[in-house]
Design a protein around this motif. Structure first.
Motif, PDB file in Angstrom:
ATOM      1  N   GLN B   6       0.836  -1.193   0.000  1.00  0.00           N
ATOM      2  CA  GLN B   6       0.000   0.000   0.000  1.00  0.00           C
ATOM      3  C   GLN B   6       0.874   1.247   0.000  1.00  0.00           C
ATOM      4  O   GLN B   6       1.955   1.279   0.588  1.00  0.00           O
ATOM      5  N   CYS B  23      -3.178   0.459  -3.713  1.00  0.00           N
ATOM      6  CA  CYS B  23      -2.923  -0.909  -3.265  1.00  0.00           C
ATOM      7  C   CYS B  23      -2.532  -1.757  -4.466  1.00  0.00           C
ATOM      8  O   CYS B  23      -3.305  -1.857  -5.427  1.00  0.00           O
ATOM      9  N   LEU B  33     -10.624  -8.432  -3.605  1.00  0.00           N
ATOM     10  CA  LEU B  33      -9.817  -7.447  -2.883  1.00  0.00           C
ATOM     11  C   LEU B  33     -10.749  -6.677  -1.974  1.00  0.00           C
ATOM     12  O   LEU B  33     -11.857  -6.298  -2.381  1.00  0.00           O
ATOM     13  N   TRP B  35     -11.211  -3.567   1.127  1.00  0.00           N
ATOM     14  CA  TRP B  35     -10.721  -2.382   1.841  1.00  0.00           C
ATOM     15  C   TRP B  35     -11.399  -2.321   3.216  1.00  0.00           C
ATOM     16  O   TRP B  35     -12.623  -2.528   3.328  1.00  0.00           O
ATOM     17  N   SER B  63     -14.124   3.030  -4.806  1.00  0.00           N
ATOM     18  CA  SER B  63     -12.972   2.176  -5.044  1.00  0.00           C
ATOM     19  C   SER B  63     -13.135   1.458  -6.373  1.00  0.00           C
ATOM     20  O   SER B  63     -14.257   1.198  -6.821  1.00  0.00           O
ATOM     21  N   SER B  72      -5.542  -1.569  -6.957  1.00  0.00           N
ATOM     22  CA  SER B  72      -6.825  -0.965  -6.626  1.00  0.00           C
ATOM     23  C   SER B  72      -6.557   0.406  -6.025  1.00  0.00           C
ATOM     24  O   SER B  72      -5.481   0.651  -5.452  1.00  0.00           O
ATOM     25  N   TYR B  87      -6.134   2.852   6.718  1.00  0.00           N
ATOM     26  CA  TYR B  87      -6.900   2.162   5.693  1.00  0.00           C
ATOM     27  C   TYR B  87      -6.108   0.936   5.240  1.00  0.00           C
ATOM     28  O   TYR B  87      -4.950   1.051   4.823  1.00  0.00           O
ATOM     29  N   CYS B  89      -5.789  -2.586   2.946  1.00  0.00           N
ATOM     30  CA  CYS B  89      -6.162  -3.310   1.738  1.00  0.00           C
ATOM     31  C   CYS B  89      -5.806  -4.775   1.965  1.00  0.00           C
ATOM     32  O   CYS B  89      -4.751  -5.081   2.542  1.00  0.00           O
TER      33      CYS B  89
END
Lengths: 115, 110
Positions: B6, B23, B33, B35, B63, B72, B87, B89
């Motif tokens: 990240q 990410c 994936l 978040w 996203s 992402s 945050y 991922c």
């Protein structure tokens, strides 16, 4: 509706001791996973149990073990504690749905400090 | 070995700014994936992405996933102080055994 619950919330142990952490999943969820989160890092996968069977294991030594009970709650045991085991231990539960699984829902964690 | 990276590691912005968190991932068997937002202890779920190019939105957060380039982004518009958090991922390669990145620490100043 209760979320994932973990106990205890905080724990202080001495090097060499053993610890047991507990997790109750969301009602109806049959899968429980354990993660270790060291300060300043992302969580690392330790174990996953589904229907009382171990489904996956991360890169952790044999001092770490876990089990899941018939009511889908779970325990994580760590033997011979080291200072480096100090971390936030997170439990997550999920449930299979058509085509996959729900997202993982996390509990508040147990903060373990080894002195 | 599965890997999630990240960026940036941390970010300080002022209220009203727009931020983009990144990410990138390398996994052997990609399924989805995710978040998460982590304020104190429990990561709280934000988005699950499985298909490329489809934007997911929830209020000021959005996203998108690019499965060809293996990354992402998470966008937050009109940031508020309550958006201050880490945050995370994570990539799910099978059965919700998640591989997490190191997180992006966002601080939003008034």
């Amino acid at each position: 509706d209760a979320g994932v619950t973990q106990s205890p919330t905080h724990l202080i142990k001495t090097r060499g001791q053993q610890v047991t952490l507990r997790c109750s999943p969301i009602s109806g969820h049959k899968s429980v996973s354990w993660y270790q989160q060291v300060l300043g890092q992302g969580p690392q996968f330790i174990f996953q149990y589904y229907e009382k069977e171990e489904r996956g294991r991360g890169n952790f030594p044999d001092r770490f073990s876990a089990r899941q009970f018939p009511n889908y709650s779970s325990e994580l045991n760590v033997n011979a504690l080291l200072l480096g085991d100090s971390a936030l231990y997170l439990c997550a539960s999920s449930s299979p749905v058509y085509g996959g699984e729900t997202e993982a829902f996390f509990g508040q964690g147990t903060r373990l400090t080894v002195v | 070995e599965d890997k999630v990276v990240q960026s940036p590691l941390s970010l300080v912005v002022h209220e009203g700014d727009t931020v983009t968190l990144n990410c990138s991932y390398e996994v052997t068997n990609f399924r989805s994936l995710l978040w998460y937002k982590q304020e104190k202890k429990a990561p709280t779920f934000l988005f699950m992405l499985t298909s490329s190019g489809i934007e997911k939105k929830s209020g000021r957060l959005s996203s998108i996933l690019d499965k060809k380039e293996l990354f992402s982004i998470l966008n937050i518009t009109a940031t508020q102080t309550g958006d201050s958090a880490v945050y995370l991922c994570a990539v799910n390669n099978a059965g919700n055994m998640l591989t997490f990145g190191g997180g992006t620490r966002l601080m939003v100043k008034p």
